[in-house]
Motif scaffolding. Structure first.
Motif, PDB file in Angstrom:
ATOM      1  N   TYR A  98       5.424  -6.306  -6.708  1.00  0.00           N
ATOM      2  CA  TYR A  98       5.121  -7.685  -5.691  1.00  0.00           C
ATOM      3  C   TYR A  98       6.220  -7.473  -4.685  1.00  0.00           C
ATOM      4  N   THR A 156       5.221 -10.012   2.453  1.00  0.00           N
ATOM      5  CA  THR A 156       4.674  -9.229   3.352  1.00  0.00           C
ATOM      6  C   THR A 156       5.046 -10.117   4.685  1.00  0.00           C
ATOM      7  N   LYS A 208       2.552 -11.553   6.415  1.00  0.00           N
ATOM      8  CA  LYS A 208       1.540 -12.591   6.588  1.00  0.00           C
ATOM      9  C   LYS A 208       2.440 -14.051   6.125  1.00  0.00           C
ATOM     10  N   LEU A 268       3.899 -14.865   2.455  1.00  0.00           N
ATOM     11  CA  LEU A 268       2.949 -14.236   1.372  1.00  0.00           C
ATOM     12  C   LEU A 268       3.564 -13.188   0.713  1.00  0.00           C
ATOM     13  N   GLU A 317       2.542 -10.406  -2.095  1.00  0.00           N
ATOM     14  CA  GLU A 317       1.469  -9.452  -2.513  1.00  0.00           C
ATOM     15  C   GLU A 317       1.514  -8.585  -3.677  1.00  0.00           C
ATOM     16  N   LYS A 318       0.734  -8.124  -4.398  1.00  0.00           N
ATOM     17  CA  LYS A 318       0.868  -6.913  -5.349  1.00  0.00           C
ATOM     18  C   LYS A 318       0.471  -5.600  -4.637  1.00  0.00           C
ATOM     19  N   VAL A 319       1.096  -4.763  -4.228  1.00  0.00           N
ATOM     20  CA  VAL A 319       0.900  -3.503  -3.818  1.00  0.00           C
ATOM     21  C   VAL A 319       1.230  -2.314  -4.479  1.00  0.00           C
TER      22      VAL A 319
END
Length: 349
Positions: free
Chosen positions: A259, A262, A264, A301, A303-305
């Motif tokens: 996680y 980002t 965003k 935000l 995110e799972k990357v």
């Protein structure tokens, strides 16, 4: 008178002497007759009546249970004592002794029998072995039938003489015959013909016109064999001829995620998401120009990357490769089996 008395006395004395001589002579004759009768009774004990059976068979078993068939002659005396002499298939002689009892039909039932001593023999199956008198129960014989009666000489060492001291004149070469019962000369027939014995001048009997007897044939049994073929025997078994690899699970790649924060940006007031912080700033400024100052809050935000990949090899194991193969337990062979016996005379059994 005195002279007459003397004459009478002489006559009486003479008569008494004659009477004494007569009595003495009679006694002498009686003694001679008694001696002759005793000699005849003594001679009668020199013979005995026996029963004989020819070409009969007995079976004898050795210690291992192998049967030996004997063929020969049996003799049974008046006391029930039996003697059997037989030969096996190879001509070996075996003597068996025992007792037998005469039955109502004139045959004989063997009560007990045993091999005399020890003898080397050939069993009916062709195996060389020996039989002995250790096991009496190993002798078996059927009822003895078709017997003939003969009068034979007993074993006496002294020659019997009559009272006169002269030889009785009996010739040892005479053939013994069955004595018929008294008063019935037609009921019993001699098994052996009596020779024509004639008395010569010396009182000895002689045999004339003697016919030579044909030698008795004794079977010599030779085994008759055949060949029996036996196939090989065996079984099938599993044999390992190699190995192979079996795949339990195919190879695969495993992704690695994390996680991260980002670029965003989301407007907290209206929830609009912008790809960058700069785009959110433009949005907020536009809303303030319109007189709405509530769009001034935001958030980045998370995110799972996927950040990496782990490769996993295939999962396998090894297995044996097997084949069915024939394993021989016993090899094929030929066996010689006795199926009967023959004699040179043509007889079979």
């Amino acid at each position: 008178m005195i002279k007459i008395d003397k004459i009478r006395k002489c006559m009486i004395t003479a008569l008494m002497a004659m009477s004494l001589l007569t009595v003495t002579a009679c006694d002498a004759k009686k003694d001679m007759a008694s001696n002759k009768a005793a000699a005849n009774i003594e001679q009668s004990t020199e013979t005995a009546t026996v029963a004989k059976a020819k070409d009969m068979q007995m079976q004898v078993k050795d210690a291992n249970g192998n049967t030996v068939t004997l063929t020969g002659d049996a003799t049974i005396n008046e006391a029930g004592e039996m003697v059997f002499e037989g030969k096996d298939s190879a001509g070996n002689v075996v003597k068996v002794t025992g007792t037998a009892e005469k039955t109502g039909d004139g045959s004989f039932k063997v009560k007990e029998a045993a091999v005399a001593g020890t003898a080397k023999v050939v069993a009916d199956n062709g195996q060389e072995t020996e039989v002995s008198n250790e096991n009496k129960e190993t002798v078996t014989v059927d009822e003895i039938k078709d017997t003939t009666t003969e009068v034979v000489k007993n074993d006496t060492s002294d020659n019997k003489q009559e009272s006169g001291g002269t030889d009785t004149g009996k010739n040892d070469n005479t053939t013994d015959v069955t004595k018929p019962a008294e008063g019935n000369n037609t009921g019993n027939t001699a098994e052996t013909p009596a020779p024509d014995n004639k008395q010569d001048s010396t009182g000895n009997s002689s045999t004339s016109d003697a016919t030579p007897s044909t030698p008795e044939h004794t079977h010599t049994w030779n085994p008759v064999t055949t060949t029996v073929h036996h196939e090989a025997t065996g079984h099938y078994t599993d044999v390992v001829v190699g190995t192979r690899t079996v795949v339990d699970k195919e190879a695969w790649d495993e992704p690695v995620y994390e996680y991260v924060v980002t670029d965003k940006t989301r407007c907290i007031k209206c929830g609009a998401v912008f790809d960058s912080f700069d785009e959110w700033c433009t949005h907020s400024d536009n809303m303030m120009d319109e007189g709405d100052y509530s769009h001034g809050s935001y958030e980045f935000l998370i995110e799972k990357v996927q950040v990496d990949t782990i490769h996993h090899e295939a999962e396998t194991h090894e297995e044996d490769i097997k084949e069915k193969r024939w394993v021989e337990d016993t090899a094929a062979y030929d066996e010689t089996v006795i199926i009967g016996y023959t004699c040179s005379c043509g007889a079979t059994k």
